[in-house]
Enzyme design. Structure first.
Site, PDB file in Angstrom:
ATOM      1  N   GLU A 110      -9.539  -1.902   4.958  1.00  0.00           N
ATOM      2  CA  GLU A 110     -10.122  -1.580   6.255  1.00  0.00           C
ATOM      3  C   GLU A 110     -11.429  -2.349   6.458  1.00  0.00           C
ATOM      4  OE1 GLU A 110      -8.140  -0.070   8.170  1.00  0.00           O
ATOM      5  OE2 GLU A 110      -7.930   2.074   7.780  1.00  0.00           O
ATOM      6  N   ASP A 165       0.813  -1.216   0.000  1.00  0.00           N
ATOM      7  CA  ASP A 165       0.000   0.000   0.000  1.00  0.00           C
ATOM      8  C   ASP A 165       0.848   1.267   0.000  1.00  0.00           C
ATOM      9  OD1 ASP A 165       0.931  -0.361   2.608  1.00  0.00           O
ATOM     10  OD2 ASP A 165      -1.023  -0.977   3.375  1.00  0.00           O
ATOM     11  N   ASN A 206      -7.194  -3.039  13.896  1.00  0.00           N
ATOM     12  CA  ASN A 206      -8.594  -3.279  13.527  1.00  0.00           C
ATOM     13  C   ASN A 206      -8.739  -4.463  12.552  1.00  0.00           C
ATOM     14  OD1 ASN A 206      -7.585  -2.278  11.153  1.00  0.00           O
ATOM     15  ND2 ASN A 206      -8.927  -0.492  11.038  1.00  0.00           N
ATOM     16  N   HIS A 229      -7.060  -4.860   9.700  1.00  0.00           N
ATOM     17  CA  HIS A 229      -6.784  -4.614   8.270  1.00  0.00           C
ATOM     18  C   HIS A 229      -5.527  -5.368   7.822  1.00  0.00           C
ATOM     19  CE1 HIS A 229      -4.333  -0.650   9.069  1.00  0.00           C
ATOM     20  NE2 HIS A 229      -3.551  -1.697   9.122  1.00  0.00           N
TER      21      HIS A 229
HETATM   22  P1  PGA Z   1       2.378  -2.122  12.506  1.00  0.00           P
HETATM   23  O1  PGA Z   1       1.289  -1.987  11.360  1.00  0.00           O
HETATM   24  O2  PGA Z   1       3.350  -3.127  12.044  1.00  0.00           O
HETATM   25  O3  PGA Z   1       2.975  -0.747  12.609  1.00  0.00           O
HETATM   26  O4  PGA Z   1       1.642  -2.545  13.733  1.00  0.00           O
HETATM   27  C1  PGA Z   1       0.642  -3.132  10.921  1.00  0.00           C
HETATM   28  C2  PGA Z   1      -0.462  -2.758   9.947  1.00  0.00           C
HETATM   29  O5  PGA Z   1      -1.100  -1.715  10.132  1.00  0.00           O
HETATM   30  O6  PGA Z   1      -0.686  -3.534   9.003  1.00  0.00           O
END
Ligand code: PGA
Length: 243
Positions: free
Chosen positions: A143, A67, A136, A138
C-alpha cells in the site's frame, strides 16, 4: 518499459494469456507469480481453455501468489487461495504443492512470510510475474505510504483497498480483514519479467501516474519503472490518460 494498448479488456487479457502461454511453452517448469482480483479472471479463463484443449500444460509449473488476507484459512471461500483454486488451479490441474499461496491463518505470520521467501529462492526465483494495480497504486498489497518493505511481510490494508475488496464479504468493507500478507516490492521486482494488466477507465489515472510520474513509495506501482523487463498491458480505457 513496454506499453501495449489493446482495443478491449478481453483483448488485453488475451495478450496476457499469450505471454504466459509462450513462456510456459518455452519452459514447462516456469515459475510464475500470480494476482487475484477482478482483472485476471479472464486471463485465468483463457489459460484454462488452452489446458482443456490440450494446448498448455501446467503440470510442471510452479506458482506463487502475490498476497493473502490475514485470518482467513486456506479453505475459507473468501481466501485468495480459494479464489485461485476456483479460477485457475483446479481447472489446469496444478498440483497443490506447486501452487504457493501465503497462509493468512498461520500461527506464526512472520515465519510464514520467511518460509514463502525461502520457497521462491528454492524454486530458482520468479520467471514471470503477472500483477494488477489497485486504484491507489498498490501492487500485491504493498500500500502507498512513507516507506515500502522489500521482502514478503504483513501489512495493514487501507480503507480504499478494503472497500474495493468488500464483495466476497457481503459488500461490507468492515468485514474485510484489516491486514494481509504480501510479497514485498523487492520480491516483486526480483521477477525476471513482469506483466502488469490494467483495464477500465477507473485505472486510467493511476496507470498514467505509474508510468509517467516520479518513482515514489506513495505510488508503489511506480517502482515498476525501475525494472528492465516490464510490460504494461492496457485496454483503451486504462490507457486513456496517457499522453
Ligand atoms: P482488481 O484489483 O483487479 O480487482 O481491480 C487489482 C488490485 O487491487 O491489485
Amino acid at each position: 518499459m513496454r506499453i501495449t494498448v489493446c482495443p478491449s479488456a478481453t483483448a488485453a487479457s488475451a495478450r496476457a494469456v499469450r505471454r504466459i502461454a509462450a513462456a510456459l511453452h518455452r519452459d514447462p517448469s516456469l515459475v510464475l507469480s500470480l494476482p487475484t482480483g477482478r482483472t485476471p479472471i479472464e486471463v485465468y479463463d483463457g489459460l484454462a481453455r488452452l489446458v482443456a484443449r490440450g494446448r498448455l500444460d501446467f503440470s510442471r509449473a510452479v506458482t506463487f501468489n502475490l498476497d493473502e488476507f490475514v485470518g482467513l484459512a486456506p479453505d475459507d471461500p473468501r481466501s485468495y487461495r480459494a479464489f485461485m483454486g476456483r479460477h485457475l488451479f483446479d481447472r489446469v490441474g496444478l498440483p497443490r504443492r506447486r501452487a504457493h499461496v501465503l497462509d493468512g491463518a498461520a500461527r506464526d505470520l512472520a515465519g510464514e512470510c520467511a518460509r514463502f521467501e525461502r520457497a521462491i529462492e528454492a524454486a530458482g526465483g520468479i520467471d514471470l510475474s503477472l500483477v494488477g494495480i489497485g486504484l491507489n497504486g498498490h501492487v500485491g498489497f504493498n500500500e502507498p505510504g512513507p516507506g515500502l518493505v522489500a521482502a514478503t511481510h504483513r501489512v495493514k490494508l487501507t480503507s480504499l483497498t478494503r472497500r474495493a475488496n468488500a464483495k466476497p464479504f457481503g459488500g461490507d468493507p468492515r468485514r474485510v480483514p484489516r491486514e494481509a500478507l504480501t510479497m514485498g516490492i523487492g520480491t516483486i521486482l526480483g521477477a525476471r519479467r513482469i506483466v502488469l494488466l490494467a483495464t477500465g477507465r477507473s485505472k486510467a489515472r493511476v496507470v498514467r501516474r505509474s508510468i509517467a510520474g516520479p518513482v515514489t513509495t506513495w505510488l508503489p506501482a511506480s517502482f515498476l519503472q525501475l525494472h528492465a523487463d516490464v510490460e504494461f498491458v492496457l485496454d483503451r480505457d486504462a490507457a486513456s490518460r496517457l499522453g
